[in-house]
Design an enzyme around this catalytic site. Structure first.
Site, PDB file in Angstrom:
ATOM      1  N   SER A 194       0.974  -8.716   8.036  1.00 44.34           N
ATOM      2  CA  SER A 194      -0.354  -8.570   7.816  1.00 44.34           C
ATOM      3  C   SER A 194      -0.820 -10.463   6.919  1.00 44.34           C
ATOM      4  O   SER A 194      -0.282 -10.682   6.409  1.00 44.34           O
ATOM      5  CB  SER A 194      -0.966  -7.659   7.282  1.00 44.34           C
ATOM      6  OG  SER A 194      -2.299  -8.032   6.413  1.00 44.34           O
ATOM      7  N   LYS A 195      -1.987 -10.900   7.109  1.00 40.92           N
ATOM      8  CA  LYS A 195      -2.835 -11.465   6.994  1.00 40.92           C
ATOM      9  C   LYS A 195      -3.758 -11.290   5.605  1.00 40.92           C
ATOM     10  O   LYS A 195      -4.099 -12.509   5.358  1.00 40.92           O
ATOM     11  CB  LYS A 195      -3.797 -12.957   8.042  1.00 40.92           C
ATOM     12  CG  LYS A 195      -2.491 -13.927   9.049  1.00 40.92           C
ATOM     13  CD  LYS A 195      -3.609 -14.299   9.895  1.00 40.92           C
ATOM     14  CE  LYS A 195      -2.189 -14.468  10.695  1.00 40.92           C
ATOM     15  NZ  LYS A 195      -2.812 -15.486  12.238  1.00 40.92           N
ATOM     16  N   ALA A 219      -4.319 -10.401   2.216  1.00 46.76           N
ATOM     17  CA  ALA A 219      -4.328 -10.993   1.051  1.00 46.76           C
ATOM     18  C   ALA A 219      -3.913  -9.635   0.163  1.00 46.76           C
ATOM     19  O   ALA A 219      -2.927 -10.158  -0.504  1.00 46.76           O
ATOM     20  CB  ALA A 219      -4.909 -12.112   0.342  1.00 46.76           C
ATOM     21  N   GLY A 220      -4.671  -9.263   0.172  1.00 46.45           N
ATOM     22  CA  GLY A 220      -4.442  -7.664  -1.182  1.00 46.45           C
ATOM     23  C   GLY A 220      -3.901  -7.503  -0.635  1.00 46.45           C
ATOM     24  O   GLY A 220      -3.071  -6.350  -1.156  1.00 46.45           O
ATOM     25  N   LYS A 221      -3.368  -6.284   1.056  1.00 41.44           N
ATOM     26  CA  LYS A 221      -2.498  -6.102   1.324  1.00 41.44           C
ATOM     27  C   LYS A 221      -1.306  -6.483   1.309  1.00 41.44           C
ATOM     28  O   LYS A 221      -0.110  -5.267   1.046  1.00 41.44           O
ATOM     29  CB  LYS A 221      -2.699  -5.691   3.147  1.00 41.44           C
ATOM     30  CG  LYS A 221      -1.358  -4.489   3.342  1.00 41.44           C
ATOM     31  CD  LYS A 221      -1.691  -4.254   5.068  1.00 41.44           C
ATOM     32  CE  LYS A 221      -2.652  -3.874   5.233  1.00 41.44           C
ATOM     33  NZ  LYS A 221      -3.034  -2.909   6.656  1.00 41.44           N
ATOM     34  N   ASP A 273       0.906   0.713   9.408  1.00 43.03           N
ATOM     35  CA  ASP A 273      -0.164   1.019  10.207  1.00 43.03           C
ATOM     36  C   ASP A 273      -0.648   2.605   9.732  1.00 43.03           C
ATOM     37  O   ASP A 273       0.658   3.481   9.207  1.00 43.03           O
ATOM     38  CB  ASP A 273       0.188   1.326  11.898  1.00 43.03           C
ATOM     39  CG  ASP A 273      -1.150   1.644  12.595  1.00 43.03           C
ATOM     40  OD1 ASP A 273      -2.198   1.104  12.765  1.00 43.03           O
ATOM     41  OD2 ASP A 273      -0.809   2.077  13.496  1.00 43.03           O
ATOM     42  N   TYR A 278     -12.915   4.860   4.941  1.00 41.55           N
ATOM     43  CA  TYR A 278     -13.843   6.105   4.712  1.00 41.55           C
ATOM     44  C   TYR A 278     -13.673   6.831   3.505  1.00 41.55           C
ATOM     45  O   TYR A 278     -13.776   7.808   2.997  1.00 41.55           O
ATOM     46  CB  TYR A 278     -13.197   7.219   5.225  1.00 41.55           C
ATOM     47  CG  TYR A 278     -13.009   6.594   6.936  1.00 41.55           C
ATOM     48  CD1 TYR A 278     -13.738   7.141   8.165  1.00 41.55           C
ATOM     49  CD2 TYR A 278     -11.993   6.083   7.633  1.00 41.55           C
ATOM     50  CE1 TYR A 278     -14.335   6.305   9.552  1.00 41.55           C
ATOM     51  CE2 TYR A 278     -11.567   5.491   8.955  1.00 41.55           C
ATOM     52  CZ  TYR A 278     -13.100   6.184   9.895  1.00 41.55           C
ATOM     53  OH  TYR A 278     -13.646   5.751  11.156  1.00 41.55           O
ATOM     54  N   ASP A 279     -12.959   5.709   2.370  1.00 41.65           N
ATOM     55  CA  ASP A 279     -12.452   6.179   1.001  1.00 41.65           C
ATOM     56  C   ASP A 279     -14.560   6.942   0.891  1.00 41.65           C
ATOM     57  O   ASP A 279     -13.982   7.903  -0.185  1.00 41.65           O
ATOM     58  CB  ASP A 279     -12.901   4.435   0.502  1.00 41.65           C
ATOM     59  CG  ASP A 279     -11.504   4.720   0.438  1.00 41.65           C
ATOM     60  OD1 ASP A 279     -10.598   5.098   1.364  1.00 41.65           O
ATOM     61  OD2 ASP A 279     -11.421   3.621  -0.330  1.00 41.65           O
ATOM     62  N   ARG A 317      -0.657   5.284   1.527  1.00 38.40           N
ATOM     63  CA  ARG A 317      -0.024   3.205   1.239  1.00 38.40           C
ATOM     64  C   ARG A 317       1.048   3.884  -0.699  1.00 38.40           C
ATOM     65  O   ARG A 317       2.075   2.592   0.086  1.00 38.40           O
ATOM     66  CB  ARG A 317      -1.238   2.162   1.508  1.00 38.40           C
ATOM     67  CG  ARG A 317      -0.155   1.414   1.712  1.00 38.40           C
ATOM     68  CD  ARG A 317      -1.097  -0.307   1.783  1.00 38.40           C
ATOM     69  NE  ARG A 317      -1.388  -0.086   3.463  1.00 38.40           N
ATOM     70  CZ  ARG A 317      -2.630  -0.218   3.416  1.00 38.40           C
ATOM     71  NH1 ARG A 317      -3.781   0.307   2.952  1.00 38.40           N
ATOM     72  NH2 ARG A 317      -3.264   0.165   4.125  1.00 38.40           N
TER      73      ARG A 317
END
Length: 198
Positions: free
Chosen positions: A8-9, A11-13, A70, A155-156, A182
């Protein structure tokens, strides 16, 4: 010290994953740090397939161990939609608002008790010798008829947790991490990796 590329790019993840694995003898590297790496084609039929496609692709492309995820939303009344299309439910360049609007349209007239849904996250780790570890996490809830809350993303604002009496957009990030799909998947993979890396 094992170097693991996060597929992933975002940054938060990457930071979230790094925090979950900080107690392990690993060095986390973001795809963004590796320059111009081609993008994996996510054409799997489900979250597990897509996570594995990404992990295998980036492990092969970079020559390093890779961890990919994913995830998305599965709505029972819609046969599991939007599923792997969660981020692009209303089209390839759809915004969160457009995806939410499409979901609400498709659920029009569906009774409250039939609006059950879950967020699912699958994580796949592929080592340089192709050894593979997978883990998943699930967060159960219901889809409201109207958005509530200003936090979160995706969708939160529609995803209601009955036990809390709130949507994922109404709770703190810290609280969300303790119950999220997650967060659960990361705890599972961290446990498996701890044993694997010993």
């Amino acid at each position: 010290m094992k170097e693991i590329v996060i597929a992933s790019k975002n940054a938060g993840k990457v930071a979230e994953i790094a925090a979950a694995l900080q107690h392990l003898p690993v060095r986390i590297v973001s795809l963004a740090e590796l320059g111009d790496v081609p993008e994996a084609v996510e054409n799997g039929a489900d979250f597990s397939e897509n996570a594995l496609i990404k992990a295998r692709f980036y492990a092969a492309s970079t020559g390093k161990a890779c961890l990919a995820d994913d995830s998305g939303l599965e709505v029972d009344a819609l046969g599991g939609e939007p599923g792997v299309y969660s981020a692009r439910y209303a089209g390839e360049t759809a915004t969160d608002a457009q995806n939410n609007a499409k979901l609400l349209t498709k659920l029009k007239g569906v009774a409250d008790e039939k609006r059950t849904a879950r967020f699912r996250c699958v994580l796949a780790f592929v080592d340089t010798d192709k050894q593979t570890i997978t883990a998943q996490g699930v967060c159960e809830g219901e889809i409201l008829a109207a958005a509530r809350g200003a936090g979160g993303f995706g969708y939160d604002p529609l995803f209601y947790i009955p036990a809390l009496g709130q949507t994922l957009a109404e709770i703190s990030i810290a609280e969300k991490n303790t119950i999220s799909h997650r967060g659960a998947a990361l705890r599972n993979i961290a446990e498996k990796l701890a044993g694997y890396l010993q």
